[in-house]
Each structure stands twice: as C-alpha cells, then as structure tokens.
Design an enzyme around this catalytic site. Structure first.
Site, PDB file in Angstrom:
ATOM      1  N   GLU A  90      43.142  40.909  26.386  1.00 49.21           N
ATOM      2  CA  GLU A  90      43.822  42.149  25.983  1.00 49.21           C
ATOM      3  C   GLU A  90      45.301  41.943  25.674  1.00 49.21           C
ATOM      4  O   GLU A  90      45.838  42.534  24.731  1.00 49.21           O
ATOM      5  CB  GLU A  90      43.653  43.203  27.085  1.00 49.21           C
ATOM      6  CG  GLU A  90      42.250  43.788  27.181  1.00 49.21           C
ATOM      7  CD  GLU A  90      41.267  42.894  27.908  1.00 49.21           C
ATOM      8  OE1 GLU A  90      40.052  43.195  27.886  1.00 49.21           O
ATOM      9  OE2 GLU A  90      41.720  41.888  28.503  1.00 49.21           O
ATOM     10  N   HIS A 159      36.164  51.056  34.728  1.00 49.34           N
ATOM     11  CA  HIS A 159      35.488  51.643  33.576  1.00 49.34           C
ATOM     12  C   HIS A 159      35.731  53.149  33.469  1.00 49.34           C
ATOM     13  O   HIS A 159      35.333  53.756  32.479  1.00 49.34           O
ATOM     14  CB  HIS A 159      33.978  51.391  33.642  1.00 49.34           C
ATOM     15  CG  HIS A 159      33.599  49.956  33.559  1.00 49.34           C
ATOM     16  ND1 HIS A 159      33.743  49.087  34.620  1.00 49.34           N
ATOM     17  CD2 HIS A 159      33.079  49.219  32.544  1.00 49.34           C
ATOM     18  CE1 HIS A 159      33.330  47.879  34.257  1.00 49.34           C
ATOM     19  NE2 HIS A 159      32.922  47.936  33.000  1.00 49.34           N
TER      20      HIS A 159
END
Length: 366
Positions: A90, A159
């Site tokens: 990322e 998540h």
C-alpha cells in the site's frame, strides 16, 4: 505531404473502443435500478473516457475487477496501461500515485480494505496532504484514494474499520463519503476532477444497495455543470421539525430508518446527510439544529476524538442558544471492531438512535 496510414487493426481497435463506449452509454440511459457499485464503476469509466490522464490501479483491480468488483471491466475497456494491478504494498501504491500526480496524471487508487491503508498512512500524511502547501501552491496533487470502509458485512478487524477521523484530522486532505447511489456517481466524478487529493470513503455495506437512477443523465449533468457540486454541501435527506439526526456514509440509511420509526410515534425527525466530512457544511447542519433545537449525531466509528465529536463541538459553538437539550451521539464503541456475531451490538441501530432521541429532554407528554 506525409500521409498517416491507419492500419485495419488500429482502426478496428478505435471502432471497438467507440462502440463499447456507445453501448455502455445506451445501456445506462433512463431511470433504472442501479447499484452503488455500478455507480462507482461508471463514474470511473466516464472519467477515464473523458480524460486520458485518469488512471486506476491497486491490488486486484485489473483482471479481477477488485475484491468488490468495483473496477470490473475497466482493464478490458481501457487496457492494462490505464487500469492495472499492483503488488501488495500500500505504501508503494500511494507513493507511485504521488509521483504520477506530480507529473500531470490523475491516479485513482484502491486500498482494498479500510485498515489495509494503514501501511500507507505515512505517505498520505507526510506527502499527499502536504505537497501543495510545501510547494507554496505550485504543485497540486490531483489524486483519489478509494477506501472501502465500515462494517455491516460480517467482516473482522482490518476489514471493517471506520478510519475517517485519521484523514479528516490531517490538513490538506478532502474526505468524501457518499450514502446514496446518485451521490456515489457524482461525488466520485467530483473527487477525480478535484485539483486536491481526496480520500474517498466507500461504505462497503452499501455496494449492492439499489436506487432508480439515470446514469447517463448524471454524466451529462456533471460534465456540463448542470448540477450543483456536492463538495462542502450536506443534503437534507428527510425534512423534519422536532429533532435533527446528523449522519454520513453507512449511517445515513440507519438514521433514515430511525426517522421512519419515530414518525410512527408522532415525532418528526430531520435527517442530514453530511456527504463531505472535509470540507464540512456547517451552515446546513446548524440551520437544521437551530430550527429543531435538538440533535443526535450518528456514526459507526468509535466516539472518542472522532468526526462525530467534532460535529457536536461545532453545533455547541454555533447553536448554543438554540438548543433545548444537549447534543447526543450514537456511535460505535471505543473498542476494536468485534467478531461478526457481535457486529449488530457494536453498530448504531434504530433502537439506539430512538433511545437517544427519547433522552433529548422533551417536555412531559411530548
């Protein structure tokens, strides 16, 4: 005089691309049920068709079309140079996007899940948010960081985080979070057009929600500036007179359901959809609270040092003499996101909102 020769393969490629674009627009014409996911996908496709500097990349966004299929079909339509997969890194994704934005491109990157973005936070806070100021306005960073966020899907930690406060607290970033199918399209188009970096928070529990929308009409309206911008403009999702419910992103639908339930009990609740957390529309929020005299702020994120606490503070500062009761909040708890079976107890619910409304110091019998 030189002559440019178009080979049959190139011509066929141009015709195919044009045909695909025309077919997509024909399919999107007229009011029809459209999912939140389709609206986001179409917004990116329309932006890419209009401007070749718009690129989409991230983990699994290419051939797979993303974990939630939000980028489905973009690689096939625009090619691997315009929509492509990246390594699972990322920080590298954001760093590459910074370099692209510094060189006249408009990257739209996906972080896949909310908490997956944390390894990139140094890049976001130190460079994405500061480059424009660092260069005294000479180098804007037109880039969008798409983040599927919040709960409601039975996921686990990493998540289902509601991470909006981190970005809202970082000067130099805009933070958008749509709650309707229509806004999903328009707000993503605005984010891509923006000369400033936008963290685009997508409530993933809404991806498969549907509404009657004419995507082609929205495209034309946006590209001709026929509709007012959503940036910095909250929406009155439901008018009311007795109290104001203020929500954004995934909590707007819950607030609407609570207002429906309250109406059955004789209370008229106004619902404000914040839409853009940064910039925040103080005027619309305060106008509503001054009218109703009571307010409840609703958010999935933990309440401590949050966007919800900032909204409460602003209401208190600006509307103090109009308040008939303290401003209350219904938020997630100050704990890590729970296991799927406990999610329903953690997230704001209609019952929790109605309990808060009941606690707004009503006169006896009201």
């Amino acid at each position: 005089m030189s002559t440019t020769v178009i080979t049959s393969s190139a011509a066929n490629g141009n015709v195919s691309a044009a045909t695909a674009a025309a077919a997509a627009r024909t399919a999107d014409t007229g009011l029809k049920p459209v999912t939140f996911a389709k609206a986001l996908n179409t917004a990116m496709a329309d932006a890419m068709a209009l401007d070749e500097s718009v690129l989409v990349f991230g983990e699994d966004v290419g051939v797979l079309g993303g974990v939630f299929r939000i980028t489905d079909g973009l690689t096939k339509r625009f090619g691997n140079d315009r929509c492509f997969d990246t390594p699972l890194a990322e920080s590298g994704i954001v760093g590459m996007a910074i370099g692209m934005a510094m060189n006249d491109m408009r990257p739209v990157i996906e972080m896949q899940f909310d908490a997956f973005a944390y390894p990139a936070f140094e890049q976001i806070a130190s460079h994405v948010a500061k480059m424009h100021n660092r260069t005294k306005g000479r180098m804007p960073l037109p880039m969008v960081i798409r983040i599927p966020y919040a709960g409601g899907v039975g996921g686990v930690e990493h998540h289902c985080d509601s991470s909006e406060s981190y970005y809202a607290h970082t000067p130099g970033l805009k933070v958008f979070t749509p709650a309707t199918v229509r806004d999903a399209y328009l707000m993503l188009r605005e984010a891509i057009d923006s000369p400033d970096p936008v963290v685009f928070m997508e409530p993933k529990k809404l991806y498969w929600s549907k509404d009657q929308v004419d995507l082609e009409a929205l495209r034309v309206s946006h590209e001709t500036s026929a509709v007012p911008p959503t940036e910095g403009r909250a929406a009155i999702a439901r008018p009311g007179t007795d109290a104001t419910l203020i929500a954004y992103g995934p909590s707007v639908s819950t607030a609407m359901a609570a207002a429906e339930a309250a109406a059955l009990e004789g209370r008229s609740l106004e619902v404000i959809d914040v839409r853009t957390i940064v910039p925040l529309d103080d005027a619309t929020i305060c106008e509503s609270v001054r009218k109703t005299g009571r307010a409840v702020v609703i958010a999935e994120a933990p309440g401590f040092a949050s966007v919800s606490s900032e909204i409460v503070a602003r209401i208190q500062e600006r509307c103090f003499h109009s308040l008939a009761a303290p401003v209350l909040r219904v938020t997630g708890f100050d704990t890590p996101f729970p296991a799927p079976k406990l999610e329903k107890y953690y997230l704001p619910s209609v019952d929790r909102i109605l309990d808060a409304v009941d606690a707004l110091q009503w006169e006896e019998g009201a």
